[in-house]
Design a protein around this motif. Structure first.
Motif, PDB file in Angstrom:
ATOM      1  N   UNK A 127      -8.930  34.142  78.773  1.00 53.80           N
ATOM      2  CA  UNK A 127      -8.427  32.760  78.732  1.00 53.80           C
ATOM      3  C   UNK A 127      -9.155  31.807  79.678  1.00 53.80           C
ATOM      4  N   UNK A 128     -10.080  32.293  80.505  1.00 55.19           N
ATOM      5  CA  UNK A 128     -10.836  31.414  81.405  1.00 55.19           C
ATOM      6  C   UNK A 128     -12.335  31.615  81.236  1.00 55.19           C
ATOM      7  N   UNK A 129     -12.897  32.574  81.941  1.00 56.27           N
ATOM      8  CA  UNK A 129     -14.358  32.622  81.992  1.00 56.27           C
ATOM      9  C   UNK A 129     -15.001  33.138  80.709  1.00 56.27           C
ATOM     10  N   UNK A 130     -14.373  34.085  80.030  1.00 58.80           N
ATOM     11  CA  UNK A 130     -14.909  34.529  78.727  1.00 58.80           C
ATOM     12  C   UNK A 130     -14.892  33.356  77.754  1.00 58.80           C
ATOM     13  N   UNK A 131     -13.753  32.659  77.718  1.00 57.89           N
ATOM     14  CA  UNK A 131     -13.619  31.524  76.790  1.00 57.89           C
ATOM     15  C   UNK A 131     -14.648  30.437  77.092  1.00 57.89           C
ATOM     16  N   UNK A 132     -14.732  30.001  78.338  1.00 57.76           N
ATOM     17  CA  UNK A 132     -15.662  28.920  78.698  1.00 57.76           C
ATOM     18  C   UNK A 132     -17.108  29.312  78.426  1.00 57.76           C
ATOM     19  N   UNK A 133     -17.432  30.577  78.685  1.00 53.17           N
ATOM     20  CA  UNK A 133     -18.790  31.058  78.453  1.00 53.17           C
ATOM     21  C   UNK A 133     -19.102  31.052  76.957  1.00 53.17           C
ATOM     22  N   UNK A 134     -18.163  31.537  76.159  1.00 60.88           N
ATOM     23  CA  UNK A 134     -18.376  31.598  74.707  1.00 60.88           C
ATOM     24  C   UNK A 134     -18.494  30.186  74.119  1.00 60.88           C
ATOM     25  N   UNK A 135     -17.646  29.266  74.561  1.00 59.74           N
ATOM     26  CA  UNK A 135     -17.716  27.893  74.039  1.00 59.74           C
ATOM     27  C   UNK A 135     -19.051  27.245  74.413  1.00 59.74           C
ATOM     28  N   UNK A 136     -19.530  27.482  75.629  1.00 63.59           N
ATOM     29  CA  UNK A 136     -20.835  26.938  76.031  1.00 63.59           C
ATOM     30  C   UNK A 136     -21.967  27.575  75.224  1.00 63.59           C
ATOM     31  N   UNK A 137     -21.854  28.855  74.931  1.00 59.56           N
ATOM     32  CA  UNK A 137     -22.899  29.529  74.144  1.00 59.56           C
ATOM     33  C   UNK A 137     -23.018  28.885  72.759  1.00 59.56           C
ATOM     34  N   UNK A 138     -21.881  28.563  72.159  1.00 54.81           N
ATOM     35  CA  UNK A 138     -21.895  27.860  70.866  1.00 54.81           C
ATOM     36  C   UNK A 138     -22.568  26.499  71.023  1.00 54.81           C
ATOM     37  N   UNK A 157       0.626  32.072  80.945  1.00 55.64           N
ATOM     38  CA  UNK A 157       1.699  31.858  79.962  1.00 55.64           C
ATOM     39  C   UNK A 157       1.512  32.902  78.876  1.00 55.64           C
ATOM     40  N   UNK A 158       2.607  33.553  78.446  1.00 58.76           N
ATOM     41  CA  UNK A 158       2.452  34.544  77.381  1.00 58.76           C
ATOM     42  C   UNK A 158       1.781  33.890  76.161  1.00 58.76           C
ATOM     43  N   UNK A 159       0.830  34.604  75.570  1.00 57.73           N
ATOM     44  CA  UNK A 159       0.159  34.064  74.385  1.00 57.73           C
ATOM     45  C   UNK A 159      -1.119  33.299  74.685  1.00 57.73           C
ATOM     46  N   UNK A 160      -1.443  33.122  75.974  1.00 54.61           N
ATOM     47  CA  UNK A 160      -2.700  32.438  76.308  1.00 54.61           C
ATOM     48  C   UNK A 160      -3.911  33.181  75.735  1.00 54.61           C
ATOM     49  N   UNK A 161      -3.812  34.503  75.653  1.00 58.31           N
ATOM     50  CA  UNK A 161      -4.921  35.282  75.084  1.00 58.31           C
ATOM     51  C   UNK A 161      -5.144  34.936  73.609  1.00 58.31           C
ATOM     52  N   UNK A 162      -4.056  34.877  72.855  1.00 57.97           N
ATOM     53  CA  UNK A 162      -4.147  34.548  71.422  1.00 57.97           C
ATOM     54  C   UNK A 162      -4.702  33.142  71.223  1.00 57.97           C
ATOM     55  N   UNK A 163      -4.181  32.214  72.051  1.00 57.88           N
ATOM     56  CA  UNK A 163      -4.636  30.817  71.991  1.00 57.88           C
ATOM     57  C   UNK A 163      -6.137  30.720  72.258  1.00 57.88           C
ATOM     58  N   UNK A 164      -6.582  31.454  73.254  1.00 54.66           N
ATOM     59  CA  UNK A 164      -8.001  31.426  73.624  1.00 54.66           C
ATOM     60  C   UNK A 164      -8.852  31.953  72.469  1.00 54.66           C
ATOM     61  N   UNK A 165      -8.395  33.045  71.851  1.00 53.53           N
ATOM     62  CA  UNK A 165      -9.142  33.600  70.715  1.00 53.53           C
ATOM     63  C   UNK A 165      -9.199  32.606  69.567  1.00 53.53           C
ATOM     64  N   UNK A 166      -8.070  31.933  69.317  1.00 55.14           N
ATOM     65  CA  UNK A 166      -8.043  30.919  68.247  1.00 55.14           C
ATOM     66  C   UNK A 166      -9.016  29.783  68.550  1.00 55.14           C
ATOM     67  N   UNK A 167      -9.022  29.345  69.807  1.00 56.00           N
ATOM     68  CA  UNK A 167      -9.908  28.243  70.189  1.00 56.00           C
ATOM     69  C   UNK A 167     -11.378  28.646  70.041  1.00 56.00           C
ATOM     70  N   UNK A 168     -11.675  29.876  70.451  1.00 50.83           N
ATOM     71  CA  UNK A 168     -13.063  30.350  70.328  1.00 50.83           C
ATOM     72  C   UNK A 168     -13.461  30.446  68.860  1.00 50.83           C
ATOM     73  N   UNK A 169     -12.572  30.992  68.039  1.00 49.58           N
ATOM     74  CA  UNK A 169     -12.848  31.125  66.603  1.00 49.58           C
ATOM     75  C   UNK A 169     -13.051  29.749  65.967  1.00 49.58           C
ATOM     76  N   UNK A 170     -12.143  28.803  66.297  1.00 54.16           N
ATOM     77  CA  UNK A 170     -12.207  27.450  65.718  1.00 54.16           C
ATOM     78  C   UNK A 170     -13.484  26.722  66.138  1.00 54.16           C
ATOM     79  N   UNK A 171     -14.048  27.112  67.294  1.00 58.09           N
ATOM     80  CA  UNK A 171     -15.256  26.455  67.792  1.00 58.09           C
ATOM     81  C   UNK A 171     -16.535  27.091  67.259  1.00 58.09           C
ATOM     82  N   UNK A 172     -16.394  28.162  66.491  1.00 60.36           N
ATOM     83  CA  UNK A 172     -17.572  28.767  65.871  1.00 60.36           C
ATOM     84  C   UNK A 172     -17.942  30.139  66.378  1.00 60.36           C
ATOM     85  N   UNK A 173     -17.153  30.694  67.274  1.00 61.12           N
ATOM     86  CA  UNK A 173     -17.417  32.062  67.735  1.00 61.12           C
ATOM     87  C   UNK A 173     -17.004  33.044  66.640  1.00 61.12           C
TER      88      UNK A 173
END
Ligand code: VGL
Ligand code: ZN
Length: 182
Positions: A127-138, A157-173
């Motif tokens: 939900x933090x560094x993996x997500x930010x790194x993946x979004x920057x890579x895109x 917050x419960x579910x932050x992991x799912x949210x992060x995966x959704x955000x990464x997927x929606x951004x093109x990961x």
């Protein structure tokens, strides 16, 4: 041939169980990552590497202070196979969530100079560094994969992991399992 790099984000003692910002099952990513290393043209790690007086510690417990045990790799990570080690969050004013903000190497240029076109992101935290790194890579134009069985989340917050995966997927990961990588 499409050249690919494995980007191992912050597999450090402080993000593993028992650490200052230990995440649930953070250590479980280690054997998965060790098994994958041989599949890549280049293996790169990032380490959260904060000064003790960082403003970042107004948001977080003190963790990964440069040069401390907490900032070391998890002892089981096969760090001998890492070609390039990045440090980020080194300035006392910056969070440095993304490996593309590393201060010792300009990562995007480094990858382009080596004709890497695909980046596979794993490690801590989802939900933090993996997500930010993946979004920057895109954003930098790389084909970006997130290895879903080789990441673990803070889940403030419960579910932050799912949210992060959704955000990464929606951004093109592209979300992949470690077993699907050839
Ligand atoms: C991280 C919180 C604070 C991370 C780093 O590596 O995901 N999370 N600093
Ligand atoms: Zn940090």
């Amino acid at each position: 041939m499409m050249k690919k790099a494995l980007l191992i984000v912050d597999v450090q003692n402080d993000f593993c169980p028992g650490g200052a910002l230990g995440v649930k099952e953070g250590d479980k990513v280690v054997p998965v990552i060790n098994r994958m290393m041989g599949l890549f043209d280049l293996v790169i790690s990032s380490q959260d590497w904060h000064p003790a007086d960082s403003v970042h510690f107004e948001k977080w417990p003190v963790h990964c202070v440069a040069g401390t045990h907490g900032a070391d790799f998890h002892p089981e990570l096969n760090s001998e196979k890492i070609d390039l080690k990045l440090h980020k969050g080194t300035d006392n004013k910056d969070d440095g969530y993304s490996a593309f903000e590393a201060t010792n190497v300009a990562l995007a240029d480094y990858l382009r100079n080596r004709e890497i076109s695909a980046v596979y992101v794993c490690g801590l935290t989802t939900d933090y560094c993996v997500k930010k790194t993946a979004l920057d890579a895109v954003k930098e134009g790389f084909h970006t994969y997130v290895i879903t069985d080789a990441i673990a989340a803070v889940n403030a917050q419960p579910g932050d992991d799912k949210k992060a995966l959704q955000e990464m997927y929606a951004s093109g990961c592209i979300l992949v399992g470690s077993g699907e990588i050839q």
